[in-house]
Scaffold this active site. Structure first.
Site, mmCIF file in Angstrom:
data_model
loop_
_atom_site.group_PDB
_atom_site.id
_atom_site.type_symbol
_atom_site.label_atom_id
_atom_site.label_comp_id
_atom_site.label_asym_id
_atom_site.label_seq_id
_atom_site.Cartn_x
_atom_site.Cartn_y
_atom_site.Cartn_z
ATOM 1 N N TYR A 184 0.762 -1.165 -0.059
ATOM 2 C CA TYR A 184 -0.035 -0.031 -0.058
ATOM 3 C C TYR A 184 0.871 1.336 0.146
ATOM 4 O O TYR A 184 0.883 2.201 -0.859
ATOM 5 C CB TYR A 184 -0.973 -0.064 1.265
ATOM 6 N N GLU A 218 -9.108 -4.919 9.146
ATOM 7 C CA GLU A 218 -7.681 -4.852 9.938
ATOM 8 C C GLU A 218 -7.734 -4.984 11.301
ATOM 9 O O GLU A 218 -6.789 -5.486 11.982
ATOM 10 C CB GLU A 218 -6.762 -3.665 9.249
ATOM 11 N N SER A 230 -1.482 7.354 10.913
ATOM 12 C CA SER A 230 -1.130 8.133 11.884
ATOM 13 C C SER A 230 -2.437 8.748 12.874
ATOM 14 O O SER A 230 -3.332 8.644 12.458
ATOM 15 C CB SER A 230 -0.324 9.348 11.524
#
Length: 382
Positions: free
Chosen positions: A117, A234, A359
């Site tokens: 990715y 995920e 982040s």
């Protein structure tokens, strides 16, 4: 969700605990261990469909397996990306041919995967990927660079987000391709040395690497939709196993604080209590979202909770040891390697927790825009 314990769930947990006690050993090579798990049917418990060599389990049973695994001496998993990210994506978007080709080797622990990715100029802003895939007969030829690719040095395959329409911009014209890693001269993997001295992440360079046309998932140009779907898988049951590891780390830090006398400092004592309380909150949040809360911001909230928590624990781990935490038990003889102990490794590795996997700034933006409905940030805003 109701996680009340049924007799079947307790029997399943006991079976998992007994099997791990009999087979788990931290020194087992990771690829060997994946095959051992596969032969015993422990890979693919969370897949909604059996029949690919896996067995299925209820959500409470999946939680039981994850928790017992985290408590065992088993080595870290190297099949997580294939089992928990790619497999659910194929089940949702893949063709029958793709499912039949790729799911059985994942369930058997025979083929390992990595995720292509992030790029040097497209990390948090994933829509800016520049890796190109050009149609060439029955194949695509892929050229570009990926970075922070976990376990690429061990993987057999990589799922790659690439631009198949050179005239497209941002989220459009992207495709999700399944790429074999064994292409000498076309794929180069360079490990990235971290502060901890380990190299779990890699740079991956594609120079005309080939992917078969039938290995595009979801259709050409549908890569953004497929990639975002994958990210939704995920953070699932594995977060509960992660929290078992966090609890063990917190217990170690608390024990050190008692041993060194740091626990007599009211500030340290307050921080230890806060770490414990926040860890309990993370568990309750994880259980609620596993039950299907429907909250689109739940994954981002989970990432914000654990990333900052773990980073603060790393800081506390070295603080309660005083000067010893900074230096550690070093062998000063000439040529001796400098080895990090567990607390030092925790401190250094956790510095990246608020960056990788999206982040903190990106997670807050997702919550602001998609959950709270706040205006989008102007392009170019600092």
């Amino acid at each position: 969700m109701d996680f009340g314990k049924t007799a079947d769930d307790e029997e399943f947990r006991a079976e998992a605990r007994a099997w791990l006690a009999a087979h788990a050993a931290p020194s087992t090579p990771r690829r060997t261990w994946e095959r051992t798990l596969g032969r015993a049917g422990w890979i693919g418990l969370g897949w909604p469909e059996p029949g690919y060599g896996n067995r299925t389990a209820s959500l409470p049973q999946q939680v039981a397996w994850a928790e017992e695994y985290a408590r065992s001496p088993a080595p870290p998993r190297s099949g997580h990306i294939g089992e928990n990210l790619l497999a659910p994506t194929l089940l949702a978007h893949g063709s029958e041919e793709q499912k039949n080709r790729f799911l059985p080797p994942i369930a058997a622990g025979e083929e390992l995967w990595c995720q292509g990715y992030s790029e040097p100029g497209a990390g948090s802003d994933l829509a800016g990927v520049r890796t190109a895939a050009v149609r060439d007969g029955a194949h695509y030829r892929i050229t570009g660079q990926k970075i922070w690719t976990s376990l690429a040095h061990e993987a057999d395959w990589c799922f790659v987000l690439a631009r198949t329409d050179p005239a497209s911009r941002r989220h459009h014209g992207l495709s999700f391709l399944l790429v074999p890693m064994d292409q000498p001269g076309r794929i180069e993997v360079r490990p990235i040395r971290q502060m901890t001295g380990t190299s779990d992440f890699n740079e991956v360079f594609f120079d005309g690497a080939r992917a078969r046309v039938e290995h595009v998932v979801g259709g050409e140009g549908q890569g953004w939709r497929v990639a975002m779907s994958l990210l939704g898988f995920e953070r699932g049951v594995s977060t509960l196993a992660q929290q078992i590891g966090f609890a063990e780390e917190l217990g170690r830090v608390t024990g050190t604080a008692v041993r060194t006398g740091a626990v007599t400092d009211p500030v340290v004592r307050d921080r230890l209590v806060r770490q414990w309380a926040e860890l309990r909150t993370m568990r309750w949040h994880a259980l609620r979202t596993l039950g299907g809360s429907g909250d689109p911001g739940a994954p981002s909230v989970a990432k914000l909770l654990w990333a900052g928590w773990h980073q603060r624990l790393g800081e506390l781990a070295v603080r309660v040891r005083g000067a010893e935490g900074a230096v550690g038990p070093v062998d000063w003889s000439p040529g001796a390697p400098y080895e990090l102990d567990a607390d030092q490794h925790l401190f250094l590795f956790s510095r990246a927790d608020t960056i990788y996997g999206g982040s903190d700034q990106v997670q807050r933006t997702i919550i602001a825009e998609r959950v709270l409905g706040l205006p989008r940030e102007p392009k170019g805003a600092v």
